[in-house]
Design a protein around this motif. Sequence first.
Motif, PDB file in Angstrom:
ATOM      1  N   UNK A   1      34.144  49.993  67.257  1.00  0.00           N
ATOM      2  CA  UNK A   1      33.679  48.620  67.076  1.00  0.00           C
ATOM      3  C   UNK A   1      33.108  48.091  68.384  1.00  0.00           C
ATOM      4  N   UNK A   2      31.933  47.455  68.285  1.00  0.00           N
ATOM      5  CA  UNK A   2      31.319  46.821  69.458  1.00  0.00           C
ATOM      6  C   UNK A   2      31.476  45.310  69.365  1.00  0.00           C
ATOM      7  N   UNK A   3      31.527  44.634  70.503  1.00  0.00           N
ATOM      8  CA  UNK A   3      31.775  43.185  70.495  1.00  0.00           C
ATOM      9  C   UNK A   3      30.766  42.448  69.608  1.00  0.00           C
ATOM     10  N   UNK A   4      31.262  41.593  68.757  1.00  0.00           N
ATOM     11  CA  UNK A   4      30.406  40.775  67.918  1.00  0.00           C
ATOM     12  C   UNK A   4      29.882  41.466  66.674  1.00  0.00           C
ATOM     13  N   UNK A   5      30.173  42.747  66.517  1.00  0.00           N
ATOM     14  CA  UNK A   5      29.684  43.497  65.353  1.00  0.00           C
ATOM     15  C   UNK A   5      30.876  43.831  64.454  1.00  0.00           C
ATOM     16  N   UNK A   6      30.884  43.219  63.271  1.00  0.00           N
ATOM     17  CA  UNK A   6      32.052  43.313  62.406  1.00  0.00           C
ATOM     18  C   UNK A   6      32.234  44.706  61.798  1.00  0.00           C
ATOM     19  N   UNK A   7      31.114  45.395  61.558  1.00  0.00           N
ATOM     20  CA  UNK A   7      31.207  46.726  60.942  1.00  0.00           C
ATOM     21  C   UNK A   7      31.294  47.795  62.014  1.00  0.00           C
TER      22      UNK A   7
ATOM     23  N   UNK B   1      32.199  48.437  55.328  1.00  0.00           N
ATOM     24  CA  UNK B   1      33.374  48.834  56.116  1.00  0.00           C
ATOM     25  C   UNK B   1      33.561  47.849  57.265  1.00  0.00           C
ATOM     26  N   UNK B   2      34.728  47.250  57.348  1.00  0.00           N
ATOM     27  CA  UNK B   2      35.051  46.367  58.448  1.00  0.00           C
ATOM     28  C   UNK B   2      35.455  44.995  57.956  1.00  0.00           C
ATOM     29  N   UNK B   3      36.088  44.207  58.800  1.00  0.00           N
ATOM     30  CA  UNK B   3      36.376  44.503  60.193  1.00  0.00           C
ATOM     31  C   UNK B   3      37.531  45.496  60.365  1.00  0.00           C
TER      32      UNK B   3
ATOM     33  N   UNK C   1      38.841  43.602  66.040  1.00  0.00           N
ATOM     34  CA  UNK C   1      38.331  44.427  67.142  1.00  0.00           C
ATOM     35  C   UNK C   1      36.988  43.930  67.684  1.00  0.00           C
ATOM     36  N   UNK C   2      36.175  43.330  66.827  1.00  0.00           N
ATOM     37  CA  UNK C   2      34.859  42.880  67.302  1.00  0.00           C
ATOM     38  C   UNK C   2      34.971  41.642  68.207  1.00  0.00           C
TER      39      UNK C   2
ATOM     40  N   UNK D   1      37.181  41.564  70.703  1.00  0.00           N
ATOM     41  CA  UNK D   1      37.849  42.006  71.941  1.00  0.00           C
ATOM     42  C   UNK D   1      37.135  41.414  73.147  1.00  0.00           C
TER      43      UNK D   1
END
Lengths: 143, 143, 143
Positions: A104-110, B113-115, B140-141, B143
């Motif tokens: 998971x990358x910051x700000x990206x929910x998927x 898929x997510x979060x 997690x997004x 963080x």
Amino acid sequence: MTSTTTVTELYAAVQLHYARQVQLLDGCRFAEYAATFTADGEFQHTPGQPAAHGHDGITAELTRFNKRFDNDPVQRRHWFNMIDVRPREDGLLDTTFYALVLTTRPGVKEPVVGPSCLVRDVLAFEDGELRNRSRQVHHDQMS
Amino acid sequence: MTSTTTVTELYAAVQLHYARQVQLLDGCRFAEYAATFTADGEFQHTPGQPAAHGHDGITAELTRFNKRFDNDPVQRRHWFNMIDVRPREDGLLDTTFYALVLTTRPGVKEPVVGPSCLVRDVLAFEDGELRNRSRQVHHDQMS
Amino acid sequence: MTSTTTVTELYAAVQLHYARQVQLLDGCRFAEYAATFTADGEFQHTPGQPAAHGHDGITAELTRFNKRFDNDPVQRRHWFNMIDVRPREDGLLDTTFYALVLTTRPGVKEPVVGPSCLVRDVLAFEDGELRNRSRQVHHDQMS
């Protein structure tokens, strides 16, 4: 009955070992992850790379591998599932299970999903605690 | 031996509690999901929102949250995994685990898929049944 | 106490049964997968298709289903999770759980994710081993 109890206890112990182990890995606590292996433990996780050995070797390999994220902050999560556990005559345990990495990358929910892997471990009890004697990770996309 | 048995029993009980709990949640049986918490249970699942408290509060919060799907029928599935369980001196259990939400829409085979989340629960036994005293969900997004 | 032990033992046995069963399925060892069912076992996995019955019937159905991959090599992985287990008066077990299929193609690190499913099994002990008496797979996108 005793053997049923034993398999039951082993299965919970293995699941708990893996839960704690991956939380250390995904928390980038690499020395603590390495300490979940035996002193001579072998860790092979990247196709085509030689295995890392011992606590220092495993810590160094994970530090090297994770440099790719130095300028790309991510939260990785390793999911293990469908865990087969087979006790050996010598008291070691063979396990075979599925692993999936979610990134998971910051700000990206998927999260980015993958790779999907098959993992083969050999586990040993040391002072009542499970440790990895070895881990071999096979990537499904390399079948 | 007793302590091994206890950890083993706890681990299965926690997994079963979570299996039943999420099946209630994903079945939109919110009052029954809320009843898997203690009467004064605390539930914090949305970043930036205050926690919900008690059975009525948790039911109301889930009803509010799910209004977004009123004109967008979905089947959500909450997956929990890599569950660490740590018994406390006071008889409560601290658990830390990964959660992933899968959202399937009619006619679309691939779920969204997510979060991906990290969840921290405090569990209590009430009349032999596990209940959530609290749940804190970290995305997690964020963080 | 006895009932706690029993649920604990059952839960581990079910998890181990599923781990071994899906590894046979994903290894395309269809006859061995079929042998994890009782002799009169019923297997219903494709919406709109009739159920397969018995070891030969289940093997034939899986062989038929997997022909679609004859010219499209894939590594499929079935993940089961959130397993609810309920013992019945008659000694059989009802289980309800989530399943997710991951399909990886050579050289592609990200698997195709889906379908997401709800599965209902009836399990029986035969000579101390769990077997599926039946399996019904419901696809979430067909809700």
